[in-house]
Design a protein around this motif. Sequence first.
Motif, PDB file in Angstrom:
ATOM      1  N   SER A  34       0.837  -1.205   0.000  1.00  0.00           N
ATOM      2  CA  SER A  34       0.000   0.000   0.000  1.00  0.00           C
ATOM      3  C   SER A  34       0.870   1.253   0.000  1.00  0.00           C
ATOM      4  O   SER A  34       1.953   1.272   0.592  1.00  0.00           O
ATOM      5  CB  SER A  34      -0.929   0.003   1.214  1.00  0.00           C
ATOM      6  OG  SER A  34      -0.196  -0.048   2.419  1.00  0.00           O
ATOM      7  N   VAL A  35       0.383   2.295  -0.667  1.00  0.00           N
ATOM      8  CA  VAL A  35       1.180   3.504  -0.902  1.00  0.00           C
ATOM      9  C   VAL A  35       0.378   4.757  -0.580  1.00  0.00           C
ATOM     10  O   VAL A  35      -0.800   4.860  -0.933  1.00  0.00           O
ATOM     11  CB  VAL A  35       1.621   3.593  -2.378  1.00  0.00           C
ATOM     12  CG1 VAL A  35       2.595   4.760  -2.584  1.00  0.00           C
ATOM     13  CG2 VAL A  35       2.230   2.287  -2.857  1.00  0.00           C
ATOM     14  N   THR A  36       1.020   5.702   0.094  1.00  0.00           N
ATOM     15  CA  THR A  36       0.507   7.071   0.170  1.00  0.00           C
ATOM     16  C   THR A  36       1.358   7.924  -0.760  1.00  0.00           C
ATOM     17  O   THR A  36       2.595   7.864  -0.706  1.00  0.00           O
ATOM     18  CB  THR A  36       0.571   7.638   1.599  1.00  0.00           C
ATOM     19  OG1 THR A  36      -0.402   6.972   2.418  1.00  0.00           O
ATOM     20  CG2 THR A  36       0.267   9.136   1.615  1.00  0.00           C
ATOM     21  N   ILE A 113       9.503  13.139   3.733  1.00  0.00           N
ATOM     22  CA  ILE A 113       8.555  12.124   3.270  1.00  0.00           C
ATOM     23  C   ILE A 113       8.468  10.982   4.283  1.00  0.00           C
ATOM     24  O   ILE A 113       7.380  10.499   4.615  1.00  0.00           O
ATOM     25  CB  ILE A 113       8.983  11.585   1.889  1.00  0.00           C
ATOM     26  CG1 ILE A 113       8.851  12.684   0.837  1.00  0.00           C
ATOM     27  CG2 ILE A 113       8.137  10.368   1.491  1.00  0.00           C
ATOM     28  CD1 ILE A 113       9.434  12.313  -0.514  1.00  0.00           C
ATOM     29  N   ALA A 114       9.623  10.553   4.791  1.00  0.00           N
ATOM     30  CA  ALA A 114       9.647   9.456   5.763  1.00  0.00           C
ATOM     31  C   ALA A 114       8.933   9.843   7.048  1.00  0.00           C
ATOM     32  O   ALA A 114       8.225   9.024   7.652  1.00  0.00           O
ATOM     33  CB  ALA A 114      11.099   9.065   6.053  1.00  0.00           C
ATOM     34  N   ASP A 123       2.174   1.163   3.690  1.00  0.00           N
ATOM     35  CA  ASP A 123       3.482   0.507   3.817  1.00  0.00           C
ATOM     36  C   ASP A 123       4.607   1.461   3.442  1.00  0.00           C
ATOM     37  O   ASP A 123       5.622   1.546   4.136  1.00  0.00           O
ATOM     38  CB  ASP A 123       3.546  -0.728   2.892  1.00  0.00           C
ATOM     39  CG  ASP A 123       2.587  -1.817   3.309  1.00  0.00           C
ATOM     40  OD1 ASP A 123       2.497  -2.094   4.528  1.00  0.00           O
ATOM     41  OD2 ASP A 123       1.916  -2.397   2.432  1.00  0.00           O
ATOM     42  N   ILE A 124       4.425   2.166   2.321  1.00  0.00           N
ATOM     43  CA  ILE A 124       5.465   3.077   1.843  1.00  0.00           C
ATOM     44  C   ILE A 124       4.846   4.421   1.481  1.00  0.00           C
ATOM     45  O   ILE A 124       3.637   4.534   1.266  1.00  0.00           O
ATOM     46  CB  ILE A 124       6.209   2.505   0.621  1.00  0.00           C
ATOM     47  CG1 ILE A 124       5.242   2.307  -0.558  1.00  0.00           C
ATOM     48  CG2 ILE A 124       6.900   1.186   0.985  1.00  0.00           C
ATOM     49  CD1 ILE A 124       5.926   1.832  -1.835  1.00  0.00           C
ATOM     50  N   THR A 125       5.697   5.456   1.405  1.00  0.00           N
ATOM     51  CA  THR A 125       5.244   6.796   1.036  1.00  0.00           C
ATOM     52  C   THR A 125       6.130   7.305  -0.100  1.00  0.00           C
ATOM     53  O   THR A 125       7.363   7.248  -0.008  1.00  0.00           O
ATOM     54  CB  THR A 125       5.324   7.752   2.232  1.00  0.00           C
ATOM     55  OG1 THR A 125       4.592   7.188   3.328  1.00  0.00           O
ATOM     56  CG2 THR A 125       4.735   9.109   1.896  1.00  0.00           C
ATOM     57  N   ILE A 126       5.489   7.786  -1.157  1.00  0.00           N
ATOM     58  CA  ILE A 126       6.209   8.268  -2.338  1.00  0.00           C
ATOM     59  C   ILE A 126       5.872   9.735  -2.563  1.00  0.00           C
ATOM     60  O   ILE A 126       4.693  10.106  -2.606  1.00  0.00           O
ATOM     61  CB  ILE A 126       5.825   7.467  -3.601  1.00  0.00           C
ATOM     62  CG1 ILE A 126       5.957   5.962  -3.369  1.00  0.00           C
ATOM     63  CG2 ILE A 126       6.675   7.921  -4.795  1.00  0.00           C
ATOM     64  CD1 ILE A 126       7.355   5.478  -3.097  1.00  0.00           C
ATOM     65  N   ALA A 167      10.534   5.022   1.923  1.00  0.00           N
ATOM     66  CA  ALA A 167      10.163   6.248   1.226  1.00  0.00           C
ATOM     67  C   ALA A 167      10.984   6.428  -0.045  1.00  0.00           C
ATOM     68  O   ALA A 167      12.129   5.958  -0.142  1.00  0.00           O
ATOM     69  CB  ALA A 167      10.361   7.454   2.139  1.00  0.00           C
ATOM     70  N   ALA A 168      10.391   7.129  -1.004  1.00  0.00           N
ATOM     71  CA  ALA A 168      11.090   7.439  -2.246  1.00  0.00           C
ATOM     72  C   ALA A 168      10.553   8.737  -2.823  1.00  0.00           C
ATOM     73  O   ALA A 168       9.451   9.179  -2.484  1.00  0.00           O
ATOM     74  CB  ALA A 168      10.940   6.306  -3.257  1.00  0.00           C
ATOM     75  N   ILE A 169      11.353   9.349  -3.712  1.00  0.00           N
ATOM     76  CA  ILE A 169      10.972  10.587  -4.400  1.00  0.00           C
ATOM     77  C   ILE A 169      11.061  10.335  -5.893  1.00  0.00           C
ATOM     78  O   ILE A 169      11.992   9.674  -6.366  1.00  0.00           O
ATOM     79  CB  ILE A 169      11.930  11.746  -4.068  1.00  0.00           C
ATOM     80  CG1 ILE A 169      12.360  11.708  -2.606  1.00  0.00           C
ATOM     81  CG2 ILE A 169      11.329  13.085  -4.448  1.00  0.00           C
ATOM     82  CD1 ILE A 169      13.588  12.568  -2.331  1.00  0.00           C
ATOM     83  N   VAL A 170      10.134  10.907  -6.635  1.00  0.00           N
ATOM     84  CA  VAL A 170      10.150  10.805  -8.093  1.00  0.00           C
ATOM     85  C   VAL A 170       9.875  12.184  -8.668  1.00  0.00           C
ATOM     86  O   VAL A 170       8.919  12.849  -8.263  1.00  0.00           O
ATOM     87  CB  VAL A 170       9.087   9.812  -8.598  1.00  0.00           C
ATOM     88  CG1 VAL A 170       8.983   9.855 -10.120  1.00  0.00           C
ATOM     89  CG2 VAL A 170       9.398   8.399  -8.121  1.00  0.00           C
ATOM     90  N   VAL A 171      10.716  12.621  -9.602  1.00  0.00           N
ATOM     91  CA  VAL A 171      10.468  13.875 -10.304  1.00  0.00           C
ATOM     92  C   VAL A 171       9.498  13.594 -11.449  1.00  0.00           C
ATOM     93  O   VAL A 171       9.708  12.660 -12.234  1.00  0.00           O
ATOM     94  CB  VAL A 171      11.785  14.479 -10.849  1.00  0.00           C
ATOM     95  CG1 VAL A 171      11.497  15.712 -11.706  1.00  0.00           C
ATOM     96  CG2 VAL A 171      12.711  14.843  -9.700  1.00  0.00           C
ATOM     97  N   TRP A 172       8.444  14.382 -11.533  1.00  0.00           N
ATOM     98  CA  TRP A 172       7.413  14.142 -12.530  1.00  0.00           C
ATOM     99  C   TRP A 172       7.857  14.631 -13.902  1.00  0.00           C
ATOM    100  O   TRP A 172       8.091  15.819 -14.123  1.00  0.00           O
ATOM    101  CB  TRP A 172       6.123  14.853 -12.134  1.00  0.00           C
ATOM    102  CG  TRP A 172       5.009  14.615 -13.104  1.00  0.00           C
ATOM    103  CD1 TRP A 172       4.542  15.479 -14.055  1.00  0.00           C
ATOM    104  CD2 TRP A 172       4.243  13.412 -13.244  1.00  0.00           C
ATOM    105  NE1 TRP A 172       3.524  14.899 -14.759  1.00  0.00           N
ATOM    106  CE2 TRP A 172       3.316  13.623 -14.286  1.00  0.00           C
ATOM    107  CE3 TRP A 172       4.244  12.184 -12.585  1.00  0.00           C
ATOM    108  CZ2 TRP A 172       2.407  12.659 -14.687  1.00  0.00           C
ATOM    109  CZ3 TRP A 172       3.336  11.218 -12.974  1.00  0.00           C
ATOM    110  CH2 TRP A 172       2.434  11.458 -14.012  1.00  0.00           C
TER     111      TRP A 172
END
Length: 234
Positions: A34-36, A113-114, A123-126, A167-172
């Motif tokens: 599951s992701v937020t 983010i964390a 479970d994780i946050t992006i 946690a992770a980061i993504v540039v759009w």
Amino acid sequence: MLHILLAALALFFSMPSHALPQEDKPSVQIRNVSVTVLLDQILMYGQKDRSEFESKIRKIFETASHVFKKNFSITFSIDAFALWYAPAYLDTYDFFDPSLYYEWNPHLVLSEIAYIGKNNSSDITIGIIHRTMYIHKELEIETLDGSKFLIETEEPYIGYANADKNAAIVVWDEDSEHVLTHELSHLFYAGHTDEKSLMNETNYLEDKLMYYDDENWQIIMENRLRKFDKSFIP
């Protein structure tokens, strides 16, 4: 009738062993993560329709889920979207300069983010942000005569992840689905590789690779049931 029975028995015992009926091996159970998703406020200023933009994000998660399900029997589902200001810092201390420019350091953004993720049920946050991140550092250069001096440089990041922080980061941008899949892999302890693979950070975007090298495939398989323990998050 007897000769038909004898012929059938002869055929049965002449069949190779792998053709004999066997019990079906149990399939690996699908694990859903599951992701937020945190949406950078500045990124959202440029979006006309938030629901339409969220649909685009769901699609890149569907792409990642397809890759993970095929390889590792893992899928991802979004619990919630939330607006958030990614922490930035000024790259200059001249507050009278009208060209003040805010930058993001991936370490700072990921920590934020964390922290948010520690308090949600996913479970994780992006985090999805709108601009490349940079880490400034000094690089030592040595000339032919043996002289050494330092130059300032910066390392760009379009994605960043920490497995222990869930946690992770993504540039759009247009490569978001590749970046997301790459960073999600890090959350299962995959590392960078020199091989032609999704985990080769120098060419996976250029070649649009969506497959894994053997070593990282094995690492993710070994960690596919890992616990997303939030006690590690400060």
